[in-house]
Design a protein around this motif. Structure first.
Motif, short mmCIF file in Angstrom:
data_model
loop_
_atom_site.label_atom_id
_atom_site.label_comp_id
_atom_site.label_asym_id
_atom_site.label_seq_id
_atom_site.Cartn_x
_atom_site.Cartn_y
_atom_site.Cartn_z
N ASP A 234 0.87 -0.99 0.10
CA ASP A 234 -0.12 0.01 0.04
C ASP A 234 0.76 1.21 0.03
O ASP A 234 0.68 2.29 -0.53
N HIS A 243 -7.07 9.01 -5.61
CA HIS A 243 -8.63 9.57 -5.25
C HIS A 243 -8.83 10.73 -6.25
O HIS A 243 -9.97 10.70 -6.83
N ASP A 257 -4.96 -4.45 -3.28
CA ASP A 257 -5.41 -5.41 -2.47
C ASP A 257 -5.09 -4.87 -0.95
O ASP A 257 -5.04 -5.54 -0.02
N PRO A 259 -7.57 -2.06 0.90
CA PRO A 259 -8.49 -1.04 1.12
C PRO A 259 -8.24 0.06 2.11
O PRO A 259 -7.59 -0.09 3.14
N LEU A 263 -11.33 5.40 -0.15
CA LEU A 263 -11.61 4.52 -1.60
C LEU A 263 -12.89 3.41 -1.51
O LEU A 263 -13.13 3.05 -2.51
N ILE A 264 -13.17 3.07 -0.15
CA ILE A 264 -14.04 2.13 -0.08
C ILE A 264 -15.48 2.65 -0.64
O ILE A 264 -15.90 3.65 -0.09
N HIS A 266 -15.97 3.63 -3.48
CA HIS A 266 -15.76 4.37 -4.92
C HIS A 266 -16.15 3.78 -6.02
O HIS A 266 -15.76 2.52 -6.10
N ALA A 269 -13.14 2.32 -7.96
CA ALA A 269 -11.94 1.65 -7.31
C ALA A 269 -12.54 0.04 -6.89
O ALA A 269 -13.66 -0.20 -6.35
N LEU A 271 -11.58 -2.91 -4.64
CA LEU A 271 -10.60 -3.08 -3.57
C LEU A 271 -10.89 -4.50 -2.90
O LEU A 271 -11.89 -5.02 -2.84
N MET A 272 -9.74 -5.30 -2.62
CA MET A 272 -9.83 -6.57 -2.00
C MET A 272 -9.05 -6.64 -0.70
O MET A 272 -7.99 -5.78 -0.48
N PRO A 273 -9.39 -7.69 0.22
CA PRO A 273 -8.80 -7.56 1.59
C PRO A 273 -7.44 -8.23 1.78
O PRO A 273 -7.51 -9.28 2.52
N HIS A 274 -6.41 -7.92 0.99
CA HIS A 274 -5.22 -8.46 1.03
C HIS A 274 -5.00 -9.96 0.81
O HIS A 274 -4.64 -10.66 1.69
#
Length: 389
Positions: A234, A243, A257, A259, A263-264, A266, A269, A271-274
């Motif tokens: 990150d 953003h 990967d 979040p 950006l959550i 958006h 975007a 986003l994945m939880p690593h």
């Protein structure tokens, strides 16, 4: 008996590599020779004096205090490439999700009124599918920043998908270069690769030199509708700049990967939880590789894939081996050899390697050095650690 303390959940396949007759492996060992871990943060950990090595079952080591480990003579290992295929496959998913209206289409389908007549439902979907139209990957340009174990696999994957691939890595290794397809075009800087690419995939480590590598200035060079994929770390991306770029239309998509609150949710975007390395195979590969490296170090003094010590390996020529860690200053090894000469201990073979401010030595001896000899060597100025194997 070697003692290894575990943190996190280490895959059984890795733990089974340690022979039970000569290794004690558990999470509550008070004076371990080594740690094996995944994401456990060690910056506030008090290291026992017995600790010789730390193996991270994964590529990143930002959860380990490297400078402190080096000062104490603790070798830190990682497992580069063990999870590379898992990350590569998720990058492929990211490419597809960012180029097609897949998620939007799924969400639309899931939100439809399932009490409707099937024919009516089908007609509605046919009418609305035009809103989820995307583009194909073939013929587009994929830019890969960082061409190590994962980056080179991603680049080669892009070639196999019919994409044009450009790459940037100022510190590419010979090994990585051999893995890389000759069809990958080399770029000279971040600005040029941003201007050429329809997709950018990041695969560099999180170090001071790469912090906010993607920032306001680099984004200013972005090709229109660029999609940026970050499955590395990150810290590489200035999220505020991303953003703003999404809001202004400077870039089209950001897939990551990692979040972050801004950006959550958006719409541009994903986003994945690593989960980049979260496959059964990757966890097993990392655990096995970490265990093998620890065993080879503890039993033979060999160092492979260390992030703070030089690589060092020497075929055994006698039954008696000694390893020495010292500050990388002139004259230390000469003093050590003088101690051995005074004790009439012959050195049959020797390897000396250095990395930055640390030096590592492997010595094969004709006879086993006594505890008294080891103590004398430990008192030599600039010597950090001595082991008899």
């Amino acid at each position: 008996m070697y003692k290894v303390r575990t943190y996190n959940t280490i895959a059984t396949q890795g733990l089974e590599k340690f022979p039970r007759a000569t290794y004690e492996v558990a999470s509550e060992i008070p004076q371990p020779d080594a740690f094996i871990l995944r994401s456990q943060k060690l910056h506030d950990e008090v290291f026992p004096e017995s600790l010789q090595a730390i193996a991270r079952a994964g590529a990143g080591t930002n959860n380990v205090p490297l400078d402190r480990c080096t000062d104490k003579g603790i070798v830190v290992f990682n497992t580069p490439g063990a999870n590379a295929n898992a990350v590569k496959e998720l990058v492929l998913a990211g490419l597809l999700l960012s180029s097609r209206g897949i998620l939007e289409g799924i969400n639309y389908a899931n939100d439809m009124d399932k009490t409707q007549d099937e024919a009516v439902l089908s007609k509605q979907m046919e009418a609305q599918k035009k809103h989820f139209k995307g583009s194909e990957l073939a013929g587009k340009t994929l830019g890969v920043i960082g061409l190590g174990a994962i980056g080179s696999m991603v680049a080669n994957m892009g070639i196999s998908l019919g994409m044009k691939v450009v790459g940037y890595d100022p510190a590419i290794s010979i090994e990585a270069a051999w893995r890389l397809s000759s069809d990958v075009e080399k770029m000279e800087n971040v600005a040029s690769i941003m201007a050429r690419s329809d997709f950018i995939s990041l695969h560099v480590p999180a170090i001071p030199a790469t912090r906010h590598l993607i920032n306001k200035d680099s984004l200013a060079n972005a090709k229109p509708n660029l999609s940026i994929l970050n499955f590395a770390r990150d810290q590489i991306v200035d999220v505020d700049a991303v953003h703003t770029a999404l809001e202004t239309g400077t870039i089209g998509r950001y897939v990551a990967d990692f979040p972050v609150p801004s950006l959550i949710g958006h719409p541009k975007a994903i986003l994945m939880p690593h989960i980049g390395a979260s496959t059964r195979e990757a966890e097993e590969n990392c655990a096995v590789m970490a265990a093998d490296q620890l065993i080879d170090f503890l039993e033979n003094g060999h160092i492979l894939n260390s992030v703070n010590f030089p690589a060092a390996s020497m075929q055994r020529t006698t039954d008696y081996r000694m390893t020495i860690i010292n500050e990388n200053v002139a004259g230390v090894l000469g003093h050590v050899l003088s101690v051995l000469a005074d004790e009439e201990i012959n050195v049959v073979d020797m390897l000396n390697k250095s990395r930055d401010n640390i030096a590592y030595n492997i010595l094969d001896l004709e006879e086993q050095p006594s505890a008294n000899v080891l103590e004398k060597i430990k008192t030599v100025e600039h010597v950090i650690n001595v082991r008899s194997l």
